[in-house]
Each structure stands twice: as structure tokens, then as C-alpha cells.
Scaffold this active site. Structure first.
Site, PDB file in Angstrom:
ATOM      1  NE  ARG A 176      -3.971  -1.924   0.204  1.00  0.00           N
ATOM      2  CZ  ARG A 176      -4.030  -3.246  -0.922  1.00  0.00           C
ATOM      3  NH1 ARG A 176      -3.048  -3.471  -1.533  1.00  0.00           N
ATOM      4  NH2 ARG A 176      -5.174  -4.095  -0.575  1.00  0.00           N
ATOM      5  CG  LEU A 177       4.681   1.499   1.395  1.00  0.00           C
ATOM      6  CD1 LEU A 177       6.207   1.020   1.650  1.00  0.00           C
ATOM      7  CD2 LEU A 177       4.014   2.456   2.286  1.00  0.00           C
TER       8      LEU A 177
END
Length: 214
Positions: A192-193
Site C-alpha cells: 500500500r505504498l
């Protein structure tokens, strides 16, 4: 499966760096839109359009993009519809292009204005005849009694324009242009970066680029 349990890990080998970014938002959008078309995404020009009324109450719906250039993004609608009325009362909108299979989104925010009538009429003339009749038949966003009433309105429009060629664009129907003040390019990344690079209008015809935390 409950929604909270649904997981889709995004690719670790994809990304969007400042060095890869085009010099301006419309060139970058050109690239990504071409990628979406080449990938065979269904209706790659589909976008979620968010508007709000004068009191700030929001609404959203999916609309098809019909044109874009450095001046903005254009779609067409009934001006008396909910989105048309909201755009008139509160002339700002957001657009989201949800290209999920490519783990990409483009998010646009900006002012809304009507396109000139010549542009509306040129586009309307390119529509299939059935869609032209539908624009005359539908009181978009208004409550109607049933499907029978809608079908009846369509038949009435077909009879009205039976011997008319070309069918003119309704006076209450036309184009809206969203002139962007920001355009964000979102690329999914592992853990989720995600990469989020945003073009933002910082002065007359002057754009800056900034990275947003995911």
C-alpha cells in the site's frame, strides 16, 4: 467473503517516479489513456464525476469522457439533470478514472464550465440517432411514473423528428468542461505504498508537481 477480508496485493515492480513523469499533465494523461486503451480495458473513457449542490451535499455517477486537451476534460449531459444543476450552482467537480486492472487511477479536480454551443452541436450530430432521440425523450434525474412513460416519451420524440435530418441538439443538453486545478496520477505499489504524483496549478498557466503520501 466479507469486504474486510478481501486483499489484492499490488505489483512490486510497478511504479511512477518523477523522472518518468511527462512535463505536463495532459501529456501524461495521453500516455496513461493510451495504455488503458491498448490494454483492452472496458470503456477506458469511463470516469466517476463528483459534484456538489450549493449546500455542499455531494453526488457522484459514472460518465463517459468525450474529449480532452490542455483546457480540460469534456463530457455531455442534460443541463437540467442533477449533475448539470449542481455544476451550475457550485461550479467545481472531481473526476476519477478507475483503471483497476492496471492498478492506476487519475484524479482530477477543477472548475466546471459549459462548452460553446458549436462544440455541443458538433458532438450531438456524431451520436447515433437513437441516442439523439433519447436526449429529447429523457427528463434526466426527474422522477417518472414507470418505464412505460419513458418508452412513450421516446416514441413521441421519434414521431416528432421522423422527417427531420439532422436532429438538432436539445437546448437543455450540452457539454461540460472540467478545467483542472490539479491532476493526480496514482500508481499502485506493494504494501500500500502507492506512488501519487500530482500536477497542481500554482499560478496563471503555471503548474507544480508534488508527491503525496499514500
Amino acid at each position: 467473503m466479507p469486504p474486510a477480508a478481501m486483499r489484492n496485493e499490488y505489483a512490486a515492480d510497478r511504479g511512477l517516479s518523477e523522472a518518468e513523469l511527462a512535463a505536463d499533465w495532459h501529456t501524461q494523461f495521453d500516455r496513461w489513456f493510451a495504455d488503458a486503451v491498448a490494454a483492452g480495458l472496458p470503456e477506458p473513457n469511463a470516469m466517476v464525476v463528483g459534484t456538489a449542490d450549493a449546500a455542499g451535499r455531494p453526488s457522484a455517477r459514472t460518465v463517459l469522457l468525450k474529449g480532452y486537451d490542455p483546457d480540460g476534460f469534456v463530457f455531455f449531459t442534460n443541463y437540467d439533470s442533477r449533475k448539470g444543476a449542481e455544476a451550475a450552482a457550485n461550479p467545481y467537480a472531481s473526476l476519477v478514472f478507475p483503471w483497476f486492472p492496471m492498478q492506476r487511477q487519475v484524479v482530477v479536480a477543477g472548475r466546471v464550465e459549459r462548452v460553446d454551443r458549436a462544440e455541443t452541436e458538433a458532438y450531438f450530430a456524431s451520436r447515433p440517432r437513437g441516442s439523439q432521440l433519447g436526449a429529447w425523450a429523457s427528463t434526466q434525474s426527474r422522477v417518472i411514473p414507470d418505464r412505460v412513460a419513458l418508452d412513450g416519451a421516446y416514441r413521441a420524440a421519434a414521431e416528432r423528428f421522423a422527417d427531420v435530418e439532422p436532429i438538432p441538439a436539445p437546448p437543455h443538453w450540452g457539454g461540460l468542461r472540467v478545467r483542472p486545478e490539479s491532476v493526480e496520477f496514482w500508481q499502485g505499489r506493494a504494501s500500500r505504498l502507492h506512488d501519487r504524483l500530482r500536477f497542481r496549478l500554482v499560478g496563471p498557466d503555471e503548474w507544480g508537481v508534488e508527491r503525496l503520501a499514500p
